[in-house]
Motif scaffolding. Sequence first.
Motif, PDB file in Angstrom:
ATOM      1  N   TYR A   1      -3.173 -13.046  21.315  1.00  0.00           N
ATOM      2  CA  TYR A   1      -1.994 -13.627  20.671  1.00  0.00           C
ATOM      3  C   TYR A   1      -0.826 -12.635  20.693  1.00  0.00           C
ATOM      4  CZ  TYR A   1       0.959 -15.927  17.217  1.00  0.00           C
ATOM      5  OH  TYR A   1       2.016 -16.534  16.576  1.00  0.00           O
ATOM      6  N   ASN A   2      -1.129 -11.357  20.349  1.00  0.00           N
ATOM      7  CA  ASN A   2      -0.065 -10.335  20.288  1.00  0.00           C
ATOM      8  C   ASN A   2       0.491  -9.992  21.661  1.00  0.00           C
ATOM      9  OD1 ASN A   2      -0.238 -10.084  17.486  1.00  0.00           O
ATOM     10  ND2 ASN A   2      -1.868  -8.542  17.627  1.00  0.00           N
ATOM     11  N   GLU A   3      -0.385 -10.010  22.677  1.00  0.00           N
ATOM     12  CA  GLU A   3       0.032  -9.606  24.007  1.00  0.00           C
ATOM     13  C   GLU A   3       0.456 -10.786  24.887  1.00  0.00           C
ATOM     14  OE1 GLU A   3       0.323  -6.505  24.979  1.00  0.00           O
ATOM     15  OE2 GLU A   3      -0.515  -5.638  23.146  1.00  0.00           O
ATOM     16  N   GLY A   4       0.125 -12.000  24.477  1.00  0.00           N
ATOM     17  CA  GLY A   4       0.369 -13.145  25.331  1.00  0.00           C
ATOM     18  C   GLY A   4       1.811 -13.632  25.314  1.00  0.00           C
ATOM     19  N   ASP A   5       2.096 -14.513  26.240  1.00  0.00           N
ATOM     20  CA  ASP A   5       3.428 -15.101  26.301  1.00  0.00           C
ATOM     21  C   ASP A   5       3.547 -16.225  25.277  1.00  0.00           C
ATOM     22  OD1 ASP A   5       1.921 -17.139  27.359  1.00  0.00           O
ATOM     23  OD2 ASP A   5       2.598 -16.806  29.430  1.00  0.00           O
ATOM     24  N   GLU A   6       4.676 -16.925  25.281  1.00  0.00           N
ATOM     25  CA  GLU A   6       4.923 -17.965  24.276  1.00  0.00           C
ATOM     26  C   GLU A   6       3.926 -19.109  24.387  1.00  0.00           C
ATOM     27  OE1 GLU A   6       6.938 -17.863  21.719  1.00  0.00           O
ATOM     28  OE2 GLU A   6       7.496 -15.823  22.319  1.00  0.00           O
ATOM     29  N   GLU A   7       3.579 -19.484  25.615  1.00  0.00           N
ATOM     30  CA  GLU A   7       2.622 -20.573  25.810  1.00  0.00           C
ATOM     31  C   GLU A   7       1.252 -20.205  25.254  1.00  0.00           C
ATOM     32  OE1 GLU A   7       0.759 -23.410  29.373  1.00  0.00           O
ATOM     33  OE2 GLU A   7       2.290 -21.882  29.847  1.00  0.00           O
ATOM     34  N   MET A   8       0.843 -18.925  25.503  1.00  0.00           N
ATOM     35  CA  MET A   8      -0.443 -18.469  24.986  1.00  0.00           C
ATOM     36  C   MET A   8      -0.443 -18.496  23.461  1.00  0.00           C
ATOM     37  SD  MET A   8      -3.513 -17.313  25.434  1.00  0.00           S
ATOM     38  CE  MET A   8      -3.595 -16.811  27.167  1.00  0.00           C
ATOM     39  N   LYS A   9       0.665 -18.055  22.876  1.00  0.00           N
ATOM     40  CA  LYS A   9       0.753 -18.027  21.413  1.00  0.00           C
ATOM     41  C   LYS A   9       0.694 -19.439  20.838  1.00  0.00           C
ATOM     42  CE  LYS A   9       3.194 -13.630  21.025  1.00  0.00           C
ATOM     43  NZ  LYS A   9       4.409 -12.919  20.582  1.00  0.00           N
ATOM     44  N   ARG A  10       1.372 -20.425  21.495  1.00  0.00           N
ATOM     45  CA  ARG A  10       1.351 -21.801  21.019  1.00  0.00           C
ATOM     46  C   ARG A  10      -0.066 -22.383  21.091  1.00  0.00           C
ATOM     47  NH1 ARG A  10       6.437 -22.199  23.713  1.00  0.00           N
ATOM     48  NH2 ARG A  10       5.393 -23.025  25.583  1.00  0.00           N
ATOM     49  N   THR A  11      -0.770 -22.062  22.190  1.00  0.00           N
ATOM     50  CA  THR A  11      -2.129 -22.581  22.365  1.00  0.00           C
ATOM     51  C   THR A  11      -3.054 -22.050  21.278  1.00  0.00           C
ATOM     52  OG1 THR A  11      -1.807 -22.723  24.756  1.00  0.00           O
ATOM     53  CG2 THR A  11      -4.091 -22.708  23.957  1.00  0.00           C
ATOM     54  N   ILE A  12      -2.955 -20.723  21.034  1.00  0.00           N
ATOM     55  CA  ILE A  12      -3.820 -20.124  20.025  1.00  0.00           C
ATOM     56  C   ILE A  12      -3.446 -20.620  18.633  1.00  0.00           C
ATOM     57  CG2 ILE A  12      -4.484 -17.940  18.951  1.00  0.00           C
ATOM     58  CD1 ILE A  12      -4.137 -16.608  21.674  1.00  0.00           C
ATOM     59  N   ALA A  13      -2.152 -20.764  18.356  1.00  0.00           N
ATOM     60  CA  ALA A  13      -1.714 -21.254  17.048  1.00  0.00           C
ATOM     61  C   ALA A  13      -2.198 -22.680  16.807  1.00  0.00           C
ATOM     62  CB  ALA A  13      -0.193 -21.173  16.953  1.00  0.00           C
ATOM     63  N   LYS A  14      -2.161 -23.543  17.866  1.00  0.00           N
ATOM     64  CA  LYS A  14      -2.627 -24.936  17.740  1.00  0.00           C
ATOM     65  C   LYS A  14      -4.123 -24.970  17.443  1.00  0.00           C
ATOM     66  CE  LYS A  14      -2.632 -29.382  20.159  1.00  0.00           C
ATOM     67  NZ  LYS A  14      -4.042 -29.661  19.871  1.00  0.00           N
ATOM     68  N   ALA A  15      -4.858 -24.089  18.159  1.00  0.00           N
ATOM     69  CA  ALA A  15      -6.302 -24.045  17.915  1.00  0.00           C
ATOM     70  C   ALA A  15      -6.594 -23.630  16.484  1.00  0.00           C
ATOM     71  CB  ALA A  15      -6.967 -23.087  18.904  1.00  0.00           C
ATOM     72  N   TRP A  16      -5.824 -22.669  16.013  1.00  0.00           N
ATOM     73  CA  TRP A  16      -6.035 -22.206  14.629  1.00  0.00           C
ATOM     74  C   TRP A  16      -5.685 -23.314  13.627  1.00  0.00           C
ATOM     75  CZ3 TRP A  16      -2.652 -21.501  10.480  1.00  0.00           C
ATOM     76  CH2 TRP A  16      -3.172 -20.804   9.385  1.00  0.00           C
ATOM     77  N   THR A  17      -4.574 -24.074  13.917  1.00  0.00           N
ATOM     78  CA  THR A  17      -4.159 -25.170  13.031  1.00  0.00           C
ATOM     79  C   THR A  17      -5.208 -26.267  13.004  1.00  0.00           C
ATOM     80  OG1 THR A  17      -1.843 -24.679  13.498  1.00  0.00           O
ATOM     81  CG2 THR A  17      -2.333 -26.837  12.554  1.00  0.00           C
ATOM     82  N   ASP A  18      -5.751 -26.612  14.192  1.00  0.00           N
ATOM     83  CA  ASP A  18      -6.779 -27.642  14.259  1.00  0.00           C
ATOM     84  C   ASP A  18      -8.015 -27.229  13.481  1.00  0.00           C
ATOM     85  OD1 ASP A  18      -5.081 -29.148  15.780  1.00  0.00           O
ATOM     86  OD2 ASP A  18      -6.018 -28.623  17.705  1.00  0.00           O
ATOM     87  N   ALA A  19      -8.350 -25.943  13.581  1.00  0.00           N
ATOM     88  CA  ALA A  19      -9.529 -25.459  12.867  1.00  0.00           C
ATOM     89  C   ALA A  19      -9.321 -25.532  11.371  1.00  0.00           C
ATOM     90  CB  ALA A  19      -9.847 -24.026  13.293  1.00  0.00           C
ATOM     91  N   ARG A  20      -8.101 -25.229  10.913  1.00  0.00           N
ATOM     92  CA  ARG A  20      -7.815 -25.258   9.481  1.00  0.00           C
ATOM     93  C   ARG A  20      -7.807 -26.690   8.942  1.00  0.00           C
ATOM     94  NH1 ARG A  20      -5.565 -20.677   7.123  1.00  0.00           N
ATOM     95  NH2 ARG A  20      -5.680 -21.975   5.235  1.00  0.00           N
ATOM     96  N   SER A  21      -7.405 -27.647   9.815  1.00  0.00           N
ATOM     97  CA  SER A  21      -7.344 -29.043   9.375  1.00  0.00           C
ATOM     98  C   SER A  21      -8.692 -29.744   9.462  1.00  0.00           C
ATOM     99  CB  SER A  21      -6.309 -29.813  10.208  1.00  0.00           C
ATOM    100  OG  SER A  21      -6.711 -29.843  11.572  1.00  0.00           O
ATOM    101  N   GLY A  22      -9.691 -29.041  10.029  1.00  0.00           N
ATOM    102  CA  GLY A  22     -11.032 -29.604  10.106  1.00  0.00           C
ATOM    103  C   GLY A  22     -11.304 -30.358  11.370  1.00  0.00           C
ATOM    104  N   LYS A  23     -10.347 -30.423  12.292  1.00  0.00           N
ATOM    105  CA  LYS A  23     -10.559 -31.146  13.548  1.00  0.00           C
ATOM    106  C   LYS A  23     -11.573 -30.438  14.423  1.00  0.00           C
ATOM    107  CE  LYS A  23      -5.933 -33.206  13.677  1.00  0.00           C
ATOM    108  NZ  LYS A  23      -4.672 -33.334  14.455  1.00  0.00           N
ATOM    109  N   THR A  24     -11.604 -29.098  14.343  1.00  0.00           N
ATOM    110  CA  THR A  24     -12.553 -28.318  15.148  1.00  0.00           C
ATOM    111  C   THR A  24     -13.161 -27.262  14.262  1.00  0.00           C
ATOM    112  OG1 THR A  24     -10.859 -26.724  15.819  1.00  0.00           O
ATOM    113  CG2 THR A  24     -11.178 -28.643  17.236  1.00  0.00           C
ATOM    114  N   ALA A  25     -14.186 -26.599  14.809  1.00  0.00           N
ATOM    115  CA  ALA A  25     -14.738 -25.447  14.097  1.00  0.00           C
ATOM    116  C   ALA A  25     -13.661 -24.387  13.980  1.00  0.00           C
ATOM    117  CB  ALA A  25     -15.973 -24.936  14.852  1.00  0.00           C
ATOM    118  N   ASP A  26     -13.873 -23.478  13.091  1.00  0.00           N
ATOM    119  CA  ASP A  26     -12.831 -22.477  12.816  1.00  0.00           C
ATOM    120  C   ASP A  26     -13.171 -21.134  13.451  1.00  0.00           C
ATOM    121  OD1 ASP A  26     -10.665 -21.180  11.874  1.00  0.00           O
ATOM    122  OD2 ASP A  26     -11.228 -21.217   9.756  1.00  0.00           O
ATOM    123  N   PRO A  27     -13.065 -21.032  14.790  1.00  0.00           N
ATOM    124  CA  PRO A  27     -13.366 -19.742  15.424  1.00  0.00           C
ATOM    125  C   PRO A  27     -12.303 -18.701  15.134  1.00  0.00           C
ATOM    126  CG  PRO A  27     -12.441 -21.233  17.039  1.00  0.00           C
ATOM    127  CD  PRO A  27     -12.618 -22.031  15.771  1.00  0.00           C
TER     128      PRO A  27
END
Length: 232
Positions: free
Chosen positions: A201-227
């Motif tokens: 996340y820290n080293e990635g570009d904007e697209e990488m950061k958006r992808t990781i942030a979406k995964a984290w949001t989905d995990a927090r909302s219960g849509k996916t496991a919370d890795p």
Amino acid sequence: MAAEEEEVALDLEELRRIQSIAKRPRILNLISSEIGNLEKCGLITAQLSKEAASKPTLPTPTPTPTPISTAVKVPSTPALNYVTLGSFSWEQDTDKVKIYIFLEGVDQEKMETEIKPTSIDIKLHDVQGRNYRCAIPKLHSQIVPEKCKVLVKPTRVVITLIKASKGNWLDLHFKEDKLKPNLDKEKDPMAGIMDLMKNMYNEGDEEMKRTIAKAWTDARSGKTADPLKGFK
């Protein structure tokens, strides 16, 4: 000498006075003999006095002054100023690395090199009135100092570093691999993955950061496991 002459004269005067009143022949002979001896002694003393008076008086020698030694103060050598060579060319193969410093007028005799297993420090003195320095405090990997060499050519300096182990260097300078997960056995098995995701996340570009942030949001909302639990 004057005191001796005076003493002889007084003795003669005393002896002659005694001679005038003495009557016995033996005493008169002794007195006469002693008077004769004193008269001879008086003549010798007078002669010596004359000779001494005729000799020139020698001047009293002037004592030579003892030289006083003074300590010579050696001026302290001022600290040298160096121009840091921050950029230079380099190439490598699996066995060695070559660094090229493009600089004219370098004198091999005025060069100071310090090569250690993980660092180099090359000082080039009095190059067209300046001092230059090429230093790498921590190399990418270890080298073999006794096999390394520095060669001065008319327009450049070539530093050859022999690698301690074969392989390719990503850079001359040591850089910690931030993407390498921490696999400490005492930690949670997921801890290494979390560290890896944080670094991505820290080293990635904007697209990488958006992808990781979406995964984290989905995990927090219960849509996916919370890795990514604990990611932020």
